[in-house]
Design an enzyme around this catalytic site. Structure first.
Site, short mmCIF file in Angstrom:
data_model
loop_
_atom_site.label_atom_id
_atom_site.label_comp_id
_atom_site.label_asym_id
_atom_site.label_seq_id
_atom_site.Cartn_x
_atom_site.Cartn_y
_atom_site.Cartn_z
N ASP A 71 67.40 61.58 32.35
CA ASP A 71 66.24 60.69 32.51
C ASP A 71 66.65 59.21 32.61
OD1 ASP A 71 64.85 63.12 31.93
OD2 ASP A 71 64.81 62.62 29.79
N GLU A 108 55.62 64.72 35.89
CA GLU A 108 56.19 63.83 34.87
C GLU A 108 57.11 62.82 35.56
OE1 GLU A 108 58.29 66.47 32.19
OE2 GLU A 108 59.80 66.97 33.68
O1 FUB Z 1 64.17 64.78 28.68
C1 FUB Z 1 63.01 65.41 28.19
C2 FUB Z 1 62.01 65.55 29.27
O2 FUB Z 1 62.55 66.30 30.34
C3 FUB Z 1 61.60 64.24 29.90
O3 FUB Z 1 60.74 63.47 29.13
C4 FUB Z 1 61.04 64.77 31.16
O4 FUB Z 1 60.79 63.81 32.14
C5 FUB Z 1 62.09 65.77 31.56
O5 FUB Z 1 63.17 65.18 32.21
#
Ligand code: FUB
Length: 346
Positions: free
Chosen positions: A31, A245
């Site tokens: 991320d 997301e």
């Molecule tokens: O790294 C945990 C979660 O996985 C993140 O918050 C999301 O965007 C995904 O990458």
């Protein structure tokens, strides 16, 4: 790429075909939120660990506990420097676990780390921690940001100095439980419950301007609408294009580019608008699926070129929650479209 489709991958061969290699190999990172601060590139990633939690569709296996800030003199560097622990969950009074994807911003020489974590009530909130250095360590505020919820904060500073936070994530990110501004704890606990029908407009990421001191929302978060080519909001069933997301915002030639992950279909996509609030018109794909379930990125300019920071699970040989951050060049065509990147050569 989901885990069940990687069983037969030859990872040595795949890594030779990869367009870029992990920026650090001594820890797993994911991320990546990249910014240019003080003339260098600073990357704010999640710090992936194997805490032993079983895989589920709520992301319980993403049990991260702290953040390390990485830095690079240039995107051409083959390795990034690890500046050590910048913030640990044990130092955040309101947070119990799951330090997920963070971001950072600068204002008046102070640096602000924004991070989602689950509180002791099992609800994701967004916190802020402050430092005089872009590398930290960061001192957390005692409480989460008022009225914050869900995950994946990304802070964009516009040319007039105004800062906006984009955030949200469905399934384990709980966005579907906040339809009316309050957390809906109703059963079932399945990540697929409380989502709109496939024929209804997709669940929207959120945006809110930040206060002058960077510590709170200056306004109630509002929906980011992503429309199709006819101006109609993307539908929940449009799985290859709708938001899941990993919000990000960058500005190119006066246009606002909102980019995001489609989650269970594993694409990074973008949409273009005329102002920080949108609406945004779907523009296309930035990155085809990587090895690993998640795809999450940032886009950052350095010395006149643009770069995509992203992650994959190639170093861990496909383990979903053990990822590595990477960087590659990103190109805008003359008409403003972003050229789609394929992470492994054919
Ligand atoms: O790294 C945990 C979660 O996985 C993140 O918050 C999301 O965007 C995904 O990458």
């Amino acid at each position: 790429m989901p885990e069940d489709s990687i069983a037969h991958i030859n990872f040595d061969a795949l890594n030779e075909r990869a367009i870029s290699q992990p920026l650090v190999k001594h820890i797993y990172t994911a991320d990546p939120s990249a910014h240019v601060f003080e003339g260098k590139i600073y990357i704010y990633p999640s710090h992936d660990i194997d805490a032993g939690d079983a895989f589920d569709d709520l992301g319980s296996h993403f049990a991260m506990e702290d953040y390390h800030v990485l830095s690079m003199n240039s995107p051409a560097d083959t390795e990034a420097t690890d500046n050590g622990i910048a913030l640990h969950v044990n130092d955040v009074p309101w947070a119990e676990k799951q330090m997920w994807a963070p971001d950072a911003a600068e204002k008046n020489g102070q640096y602000y780390l924004y991070f989602p974590a689950k509180g002791y009530d099992g609800i994701f909130r967004i916190g802020v921690a402050v430092s005089k250095s872009p590398a930290g360590p960061f001192i957390p505020q005692p409480e989460a940001m008022k009225d914050s919820f869900s995950i994946d904060p990304a802070v964009f500073k516009d040319e007039d100095g105004s800062c906006y936070m984009y955030f949200g994530g469905i399934w384990g990110g709980q966005l579907q439980r906040w339809k009316n501004g309050v957390f809906n704890a109703d059963e079932p606990q399945s990540p697929f419950a409380h989502l709109p029908l496939d024929s209804e407009p997709a669940l929207c990421p959120k945006v809110a301007k930040l206060t002058g001191d960077m510590l709170e929302f200056a306004e109630t978060p509002t929906d980011i609408i992503i429309t199709d080519e006819n101006g109609q909001p993307l539908l929940q069933g449009d799985n290859d294009r709708r938001f899941f997301e990993a919000s990000w915002m960058h500005k190119y030639n006066g246009k606002y580019y909102f980019s995001y992950s489609t989650g269970d279909t594993h694409y990074l996509c973008y949409a273009i608008g005329d102002n920080p609030y949108g609406p945004f018109t779907y523009g296309g794909r930035i990155l085809e699926p990587v090895v690993g379930w998640t795809s999450h990125h940032s886009i950052c300019a350095f010395n006149g070129k643009w770069y995509l920071f992203y992650h994959d699970s190639s170093l861990s040989k496909g383990v979903t929650h053990l990822r590595s951050v990477k960087v590659t060049e990103l190109v805008h065509d003359d008409n403003g479209a972003i050229q789609t990147i394929t992470p492994y050569r054919q």
